[in-house]
Design a protein around this motif. Structure first.
Motif, mmCIF file in Angstrom:
data_model
loop_
_atom_site.group_PDB
_atom_site.id
_atom_site.type_symbol
_atom_site.label_atom_id
_atom_site.label_comp_id
_atom_site.label_asym_id
_atom_site.label_seq_id
_atom_site.Cartn_x
_atom_site.Cartn_y
_atom_site.Cartn_z
ATOM 1 N N LYS A 157 0.804 -1.248 0.181
ATOM 2 C CA LYS A 157 0.055 0.190 -0.232
ATOM 3 C C LYS A 157 0.839 1.236 -0.065
ATOM 4 O O LYS A 157 1.799 1.241 0.822
ATOM 5 C CB LYS A 157 -1.012 -0.062 1.388
ATOM 6 C CG LYS A 157 -1.972 0.949 1.392
ATOM 7 C CD LYS A 157 -2.813 0.715 2.561
ATOM 8 C CE LYS A 157 -4.302 1.550 2.626
ATOM 9 N NZ LYS A 157 -5.104 1.151 3.542
ATOM 10 N N VAL A 158 0.832 2.214 -0.991
ATOM 11 C CA VAL A 158 1.499 3.288 -0.942
ATOM 12 C C VAL A 158 0.725 4.502 -0.887
ATOM 13 O O VAL A 158 -0.756 4.614 -1.237
ATOM 14 C CB VAL A 158 2.262 3.562 -2.632
ATOM 15 C CG1 VAL A 158 3.131 2.396 -2.925
ATOM 16 C CG2 VAL A 158 1.047 3.511 -3.680
ATOM 17 N N TYR A 159 1.161 5.557 -0.147
ATOM 18 C CA TYR A 159 0.627 6.729 0.345
ATOM 19 C C TYR A 159 1.276 7.971 -0.262
ATOM 20 O O TYR A 159 2.518 8.086 -0.203
ATOM 21 C CB TYR A 159 0.490 6.745 1.715
ATOM 22 C CG TYR A 159 -0.205 5.709 2.578
ATOM 23 C CD1 TYR A 159 -1.370 5.712 3.088
ATOM 24 C CD2 TYR A 159 0.638 4.529 2.753
ATOM 25 C CE1 TYR A 159 -1.963 4.715 3.761
ATOM 26 C CE2 TYR A 159 0.093 3.294 3.581
ATOM 27 C CZ TYR A 159 -1.115 3.632 3.892
ATOM 28 O OH TYR A 159 -1.794 2.414 4.705
ATOM 29 N N ASP A 160 0.278 8.911 -0.273
ATOM 30 C CA ASP A 160 1.132 10.274 -0.719
ATOM 31 C C ASP A 160 1.330 11.054 0.543
ATOM 32 O O ASP A 160 2.012 12.199 0.391
ATOM 33 C CB ASP A 160 0.075 11.030 -1.597
ATOM 34 C CG ASP A 160 -0.845 11.574 -1.004
ATOM 35 O OD1 ASP A 160 -1.491 11.371 0.185
ATOM 36 O OD2 ASP A 160 -1.934 12.495 -1.421
ATOM 37 N N GLY A 161 0.979 10.436 1.723
ATOM 38 C CA GLY A 161 1.712 11.306 2.897
ATOM 39 C C GLY A 161 2.632 10.579 3.592
ATOM 40 O O GLY A 161 2.752 9.297 3.441
ATOM 41 N N THR A 162 3.192 10.997 4.455
ATOM 42 C CA THR A 162 4.232 10.207 5.370
ATOM 43 C C THR A 162 3.372 9.633 6.501
ATOM 44 O O THR A 162 2.258 9.944 6.765
ATOM 45 C CB THR A 162 5.297 11.227 5.963
ATOM 46 O OG1 THR A 162 4.634 12.119 6.822
ATOM 47 C CG2 THR A 162 6.219 11.788 4.995
#
Length: 155
Positions: free
Chosen positions: A94-99
């Motif tokens: 799962k990749v996210y645009d936030g840290t």
């Protein structure tokens, strides 16, 4: 005579299929090569489409691609344009645009192998928030069960 015509037509279709195989929209010879050379159990991210310009790889998580620790560091945040999944567990990445695993997200299934270009993919920002372009926006990732992806998958 009709049976012979049908037989030749069938043979012709099989021959054309062998010469011009149907491939996935995300198929990439460079990503195929990268996947075959990748280490089992790892997730990879690349600066450019078609799995080139490796940013990093890991068998673990990374909650901040822009800090100075972990497998992705500093300038790696918001740069991925293609990703590769060669996990062994059956889990998705799962990749996210936030840290810290926050913000818009999408997953890549183990069975998808790679997304050769994130330019035509989107991260899901949640109900009422729409989508965010996936390319050049990834800042963190984690391994999750496919059921934790809420139906948002990269292809």
């Amino acid at each position: 005579m009709r049976k012979i015509s049908v037989l030749f037509a069938t043979i012709g279709l099989v021959a054309v299929g062998a010469l011009f195989p149907v491939t996935s929209a995300q198929a990439s010879a460079a990503c195929d090569t990268a996947w075959h050379g990748a280490t089992w159990g790892h997730f990879y991210a690349y600066n450019y489409a078609n799995c080139s310009g490796k940013l990093g790889s890991t068998a673990s998580y990374d909650g901040n691609w822009g800090n100075s620790s972990g497998p992705f560091q500093g300038g790696d945040t918001n740069k991925a344009s293609s990703i590769l999944h060669k996990g062994e567990s059956g889990m998705a990445v799962k990749v996210y645009d936030g840290t810290s695993y926050t913000g818009a997200f999408a997953c890549i299934k183990k069975s998808e192998y790679y997304a050769s270009s994130l330019y035509d993919n989107y991260l899901w920002a949640g109900p009422g928030n729409g989508q965010v372009p996936a390319s050049n926006t990834i800042s963190s990732h984690e391994w999750v069960w496919e059921s934790d992806c809420d139906g948002s998958f990269l292809d």
